[in-house]
Each structure stands twice: as structure tokens, then as C-alpha cells.
Design an enzyme around this catalytic site. Sequence first.
Site, short mmCIF file in Angstrom:
data_model
loop_
_atom_site.label_atom_id
_atom_site.label_comp_id
_atom_site.label_asym_id
_atom_site.label_seq_id
_atom_site.Cartn_x
_atom_site.Cartn_y
_atom_site.Cartn_z
N GLU A 89 40.06 41.04 42.81
CA GLU A 89 38.76 40.52 42.39
C GLU A 89 38.31 39.40 43.29
O GLU A 89 39.14 38.66 43.85
CB GLU A 89 38.89 39.93 40.99
CG GLU A 89 39.29 40.92 39.96
CD GLU A 89 39.82 40.23 38.72
OE1 GLU A 89 39.45 40.64 37.63
OE2 GLU A 89 40.59 39.28 38.85
N CYS A 110 35.10 32.60 45.34
CA CYS A 110 36.50 32.47 44.93
C CYS A 110 37.18 33.78 45.30
O CYS A 110 36.76 34.85 44.83
CB CYS A 110 36.56 32.21 43.44
SG CYS A 110 38.25 32.12 42.84
N CYS A 117 50.51 38.50 41.12
CA CYS A 117 51.02 37.17 41.45
C CYS A 117 52.43 37.03 40.89
O CYS A 117 52.71 37.50 39.79
CB CYS A 117 50.11 36.10 40.86
SG CYS A 117 50.62 34.43 41.33
N CYS A 121 52.39 32.34 35.63
CA CYS A 121 51.79 31.38 34.69
C CYS A 121 51.47 32.14 33.40
O CYS A 121 50.80 33.18 33.44
CB CYS A 121 50.52 30.77 35.28
SG CYS A 121 50.82 29.97 36.87
N CYS A 124 47.87 33.45 32.34
CA CYS A 124 47.03 34.04 33.37
C CYS A 124 47.16 35.56 33.41
O CYS A 124 48.27 36.09 33.44
CB CYS A 124 47.42 33.44 34.72
SG CYS A 124 46.70 34.33 36.11
N CYS A 340 40.50 34.48 36.62
CA CYS A 340 41.21 35.33 37.59
C CYS A 340 42.01 36.42 36.88
O CYS A 340 42.66 36.20 35.88
CB CYS A 340 42.10 34.50 38.50
SG CYS A 340 43.43 33.64 37.66
S1 SF4 Z 1 47.31 31.07 37.55
FE1 SF4 Z 1 47.72 33.25 37.82
S2 SF4 Z 1 47.11 33.73 39.93
FE2 SF4 Z 1 47.30 31.49 39.76
S3 SF4 Z 1 49.41 31.05 40.39
FE3 SF4 Z 1 49.48 31.28 38.17
S4 SF4 Z 1 49.99 33.45 37.82
FE4 SF4 Z 1 49.31 33.24 39.95
#
Ligand code: SF4
Length: 351
Positions: A89, A110, A117, A121, A124, A340
Site C-alpha cells: 500500500e 507514505c 513486516c 507490533c 498493526c 498501514c
Molecule cells: S507498526 Fe507495523 S509496519 Fe510498522 S514496524 Fe510495527 S509491525 Fe512493522
Amino acid sequence: MQHILEPDVALPEWLSARGQPTWRARVIRRWLTGGRAESFDAMTDLPKGLRLDLTAAFRIWTTSIAKHTRAEDGTEKLLLELHDGQRIECVLLREQGPGADDAGARRTVCISSQVGCAMGCVFCASGLDGVVRNLTTGEIIEQLLRLQALLPAGERLSHIVVMGMGEPLANLDRLLPALSSAQDPDGLGISQRRITISTVGLPPAIDRLAAENPSYNLAVSIHAADDDLRTRLVPVNKSIGLVEVMAAADRYWEASGRRLTFEYVLLGRLNDQPEHAHALVQLLARRAILVNVIPYNRVAGLPYEEPTQADRERFLDILRAAGVNVHVRRRKGARIDAACGQLRRLAASNA
Ligand code: SF4
């Protein structure tokens, strides 16, 4: 067939091997990075034969637009499908200038740096399925060009934040050439000082950036001011720890002389209470910093909640009273799932 946006394409040499003047590499680059050429055939100031040779040798686009959404506030989001079927994205955010006219308006993009990833996190959407692969330099540049092409002629992108899907500092080898291409005065011409790289805080990579290129803005996603809570929210913190993250951030600041930004996603009743605000004040004390507070956007399938307005205001008041520079990031494009990773997951679940 080679992707012409990759840095290993030696265009001047390729031209000279065909008896063409090497300055045409600049002409081609200007067409490409201006974001206006859909094909080599559209590069009308090149000889027809050269356009045919370029078409046979190179691809301009390796992505296709799988979905394009636009919010009422002007935010636009693209879900791009890569050559291997993976999806990423990128977002265009429009902000008005200070006056009644459009002077000083920002056109911020962005962009993503990886498919998925690995940082995990917990709040996320991008991290839910782990990392699939790094994006190539060309794929990173294509996001910029696709977003530039959404603007009317005469409007230019002004700022880049590398804050989409992925941990940018885990893909520095491909990201840095893409960002240096974005600065090309013949192309997008975006100055380093208007480019922000976000990270959860990977000290060796921060040190590498400080040594190689400290003119970018660095935004450290902190989200908690004590190791126990931070490790719960950002699991990679377990093997790094806040002391190391802050020490690396300080070294970057010494190398760059630029104010650091810390990102703090405010999660309802998890890290938005007064004790969390006081701990953050202590952690950041005596530093020239800006804290970007980002009220959480609910993600379907995740148990985290948005902070109440009262908790959010109290958190901000404590920071401000302690003299911390705070900015609340408005949830632009919330209605098009502009956080995101959300659109990618939505598309996958609807597929
Ligand atoms: S917020 Fe999401 S994209 Fe950003 S570092 Fe953490 S897991 Fe990765």
C-alpha cells in the site's frame, strides 16, 4: 526484461552501445521520474527507433493498481499488486497551506518498504502475517511515481514518509538508492530534509544511517516508555531494549543536528494513562524532540481499542505541561483504512 527504475540499469552505457548520445539518459529519467510517462512511446522527444529499442529492453511498470480509494479529505490510497502477486500500500495525503490559497500546501506520500513486516507490533495490520520479502528499489520508486501521477499537472509531491508497510531500516540497501533517486532535480526533486524514515529502533541500522546519510528525518516508533510494556507492544524490543534505542537515537541526533521525532500510538487503556505519560516525559527529558501522538485506529480482528477523548487529552496535557513538543497526528483517510496494512488485509480477506 529489466526494470528501468532499478539502480543497476546503466542507461548511459546502454545508449552509447546503440550510438545514442548519453545525455538522452537524463531526458529519459526526467520522463520517468516526472511520473508522467505511461510508456516509452509517450517520450515524444526521443527518436522513434530509440523508443522501440527501449520498449524491447526495459519495463517501466512492474506493478498494477489493484485498488484506488479516495477519502473526502483528499487522501488517496493505492493498493499495488507486484509482479509476483504480492500486494503493498501507499498513500497520498493532502494538507492545505496556511493561507486561503494553496500556497505552502503539502503533498505528502507514505510509502512501504517491505511486503509485510517482521517487527510484529501487536496493534498493526502489516505485521500480522510476518515479512514476506523486501521491496526492490524500483518497487519503492514506483510507489512514488504512481502517487505523483494522481496529482494534476503542475502539482508536485513535497514530502515523503517511509512509514507504510515494513521496517524501513531492515531494507536500507534498497531504500537508500530509491530515496536518492527521489531527490533527482530532473525528477521528483524532493529534498532530503523533506524525507522522513520511520523505525522501531534498530541500533546498528540507525548507526549506519548516521554514518552514511544523516540528513533524513528519523522518526522512532516508541509507543511505551518502559521495557516491559514496550516489549508487549513491539516484540522486537525484547532483544534491543529502550536504553539501546535511545542511545542510537541520540547518536543520530549528534550526527544530523536535526530534531528527532518519536511516534507514540495511543492505545485505549494500554499506554494512554497518566503514569505512561509521566514515564514518557522522563524518558525523553532534555532532548530536542517532537512527539507525534497517533490515536489508534481500530483494526478488524485485533483486540485493541481507541483511546477515549478524556484519556487522550489528559495524556497530551501531561506532556505539554512538561514542555514536550507534541503533535497529534490527525487520522486522515481513516474512512479508507489508511492505517498501514489495513487495505492489504481487507483486500486479501475480500478476495
Ligand atoms: S507498526 Fe507495523 S509496519 Fe510498522 S514496524 Fe510495527 S509491525 Fe512493522
